[in-house]
Design an enzyme around this catalytic site. Structure first.
Site, PDB file in Angstrom:
ATOM      1  N   SER A  16      31.817 -22.854   4.272  1.00  0.00           N
ATOM      2  CA  SER A  16      30.814 -21.907   3.813  1.00  0.00           C
ATOM      3  C   SER A  16      30.498 -22.152   2.334  1.00  0.00           C
ATOM      4  O   SER A  16      30.024 -23.235   1.977  1.00  0.00           O
ATOM      5  CB  SER A  16      31.304 -20.478   4.069  1.00  0.00           C
ATOM      6  N   HIS A  36      30.441 -18.506  12.705  1.00  0.00           N
ATOM      7  CA  HIS A  36      30.677 -19.046  11.366  1.00  0.00           C
ATOM      8  C   HIS A  36      32.156 -19.088  11.006  1.00  0.00           C
ATOM      9  O   HIS A  36      32.533 -19.642   9.975  1.00  0.00           O
ATOM     10  CB  HIS A  36      29.923 -18.192  10.335  1.00  0.00           C
ATOM     11  N   ASP A  47      25.437 -21.360  14.335  1.00  0.00           N
ATOM     12  CA  ASP A  47      25.768 -20.821  13.018  1.00  0.00           C
ATOM     13  C   ASP A  47      24.515 -20.786  12.144  1.00  0.00           C
ATOM     14  O   ASP A  47      23.997 -21.833  11.739  1.00  0.00           O
ATOM     15  CB  ASP A  47      26.856 -21.669  12.364  1.00  0.00           C
TER      16      ASP A  47
END
Length: 523
Positions: A343, A461, A400
């Site tokens: 991320s 995610h 995602d």
């Protein structure tokens, strides 16, 4: 209590059947014809009935499926009692097809497979074999952009990708174990539990936001605590110091691991999606150069990377200093630098790799292994990394949404068509001309037999979900691999609502019944 005879034991007569698959072997199982039948242990009628009732609850008995048994060569006729016939029907009726639909019925009956599911539900991870990379380590590190290794996915590369993902998990765990930082004094040394004992952690890394929350926020929500702090621990630097592991990998590896977004100010920086120049403008800049010819990155990511804290240096300064120190300490050895993140950490990993690649004359090969990373910069930034020979492998989940921001919320193909159209200039002027960097390894939540196909955004995610999907990935046109070894315990704990209900109920039932079954065998 009366003792039951061997004729009343339904499993004792299963030696009359031969399993077609030679891989079905259990040294103590009476289903294996190669073993000598042993006398059944004493058991009571009540315990036997309870034992069979447990099996019936587990299997939710259906009409007998077509079995994969073959009879052994004809034997002299025997007079079978009613009990023997009843036992035979019970054995033939066993089927675990709902638990493992791809497996044959005979294979599903194997205690080996019952143990496998139990192991997947346990907290003990079973890793893929760590084969010797030796002279091919540069190829696995991306020297050829992983050509021929991604589809189908090479088993050695799979293990390496999962291993680097576990370094990021260690960063998450270390941060959440003690997220708060003092605003009055420098932070104390932090102990990081490395997932790989052959690595030692040499440096803690911190990221600082250039913005701050208004003072009234503390009055309205005084319990936010560390969520509002400007500087936070974000990762670490580690180096392999185990001789056997160095020999296996073919070099000494330096790892830089970065976690994802955690604090409010980090989220605020993520929202600053305007592209900005990587270096401050000077009078010598060519004003006639078009915007797309200058490397630009997202404003918020660059802020977290370059900003210095009150008691900690900037992420850029601390990571470059530590890498230079390690390069000097192990001068003369074969080294590699691997930057990994998830991320926000995936975005910062590109900025780290960009600066490391130019921090010295003899910089070792630099590679980035990222998970669920957003877009970071424009095409000029992508070209700059390629020119500096930085290799990037992006692991992307098709479900995602984070991997499709910032910039226009469309696919790469559609975005490129828009840039080439009449509105392309408008996109450039808006500062939304983002593009991804590197080679892509695309996985999909829908390929997992355990996750719901409509799993929510958080699950798609989630880093553990990423590692689960990579561990089960074979190729783009193949189903989830049946011999995936990664434990499901953490996934079931964190993403229970996104696991298929039929599977979770069966898994719980199997765990309970196997425990009871073990208690009967020990009685």
């Amino acid at each position: 209590m009366l003792q039951i005879s061997s004729a009343m034991n339904p499993m004792h007569n299963a030696h009359m059947f031969q399993v077609r698959r030679t891989s079905f072997r259990c040294q103590t199982s009476p289903l294996n014809p190669s073993t000598k039948p042993s006398p059944p242990p004493p058991a009571s009628t009540d315990s036997t009935r309870l034992h069979m009732a447990n099996l019936d609850k587990l299997l939710q008995k259906q009409p007998p499926p077509i079995t994969q048994f073959e009879q052994q060569p004809p034997k002299p006729p025997q007079n079978k009692t009613d009990n023997e016939k009843k036992s035979k029907n019970i054995v033939e009726g066993l089927s675990l097809a709902r638990l493992w639909p791809e497996m044959k019925a005979t294979e599903e009956m194997s205690p080996r497979h019952l143990n496998r599911l139990q192991r997947l539900l346990s907290k003990t991870a079973e890793y893929s074999p760590r084969n010797v990379l030796g002279s091919r380590w540069r190829e696995y590190h991306g020297s050829k952009d992983w050509k021929g290794l991604l589809d189908p996915l090479d088993e050695n590369l799979r293990r390496e990708v999962v291993r680097y993902g576990e370094f990021v998990q260690a960063a998450y765990h270390s941060f959440h174990s003690d997220p708060a930082m003092s605003t009055e004094e420098p932070p104390m040394p932090r102990r990081v539990l490395s997932p790989d004992r052959s690595y030692k952690v040499t440096k803690s890394l911190y990221a600082t936001s250039s913005i701050g929350l208004p003072k009234w926020v503390d009055d309205v929500a005084p319990d936010l605590g560390w969520m509002t702090q400007r500087s936070s621990w974000i990762g670490y630097v580690a180096v392999c110091d185990d001789r056997r592991e160095i020999a296996r990998m073919g070099r000494r590896d330096i790892v830089i691991s970065l976690r994802g977004t955690a604090t409010c100010l980090e989220w605020a920086e993520n929202m600053m999606a305007q592209l900005t120049d990587m270096t401050p403008k000077s009078d010598d800049d060519d004003n006639s150069a078009s915007a797309q010819e200058k490397p630009k990155v997202e404003c918020g990511f660059l802020s977290l990377y370059k900003t210095q804290g009150a008691h900690v240096p900037s992420l850029a300064k601390s990571v470059i200093e530590e890498v230079k120190r390690l390069m000097e300490e192990y001068k003369g050895e074969t080294l590699s630098i691997t930057v990994t993140g998830h991320s926000l950490g995936a975005a910062l990993a590109l900025l780290v790799a960009d600066e490391i690649s130019t921090c010295g004359a003899d910089v070792p090969p630099v590679a980035v292994i990222s998970f669920g990373g957003p877009r970071v910069g424009n095409k000029a930034f992508k070209d700059r990394l390629a020119a500096q020979n930085v290799k990037v492998l992006r692991v992307v989940n098709s479900q995602d949404v984070i991997t499709r921001v910032p910039g226009m919320f469309v696919s790469e193909e559609v975005e490129q068509k828009l840039k080439n159209s009449k509105i392309g200039e408008m996109v450039e002027n808006m500062g939304l001309a983002y593009t991804h960097v590197g080679v892509e390894l695309r996985v999909d939540t829908k390929m997992s037999p355990y996750l719901k196909p409509d799993a929510d955004m958080a699950c798609c995610h989630d880093l553990e979900a990423y590692l689960h999907l990579v561990d089960g990935y074979l190729a783009s046109n193949c189903p989830f691999r049946a011999n995936a070894k990664r434990s499901l315990a953490r996934l079931m704990q964190d993403q229970t609502s996104n696991m298929k209900k039929l599977y979770t109920s069966k898994a719980k039932s199997l765990t309970v019944n196997l425990a009871k079954q073990g208690s009967f065998s020990n009685a």
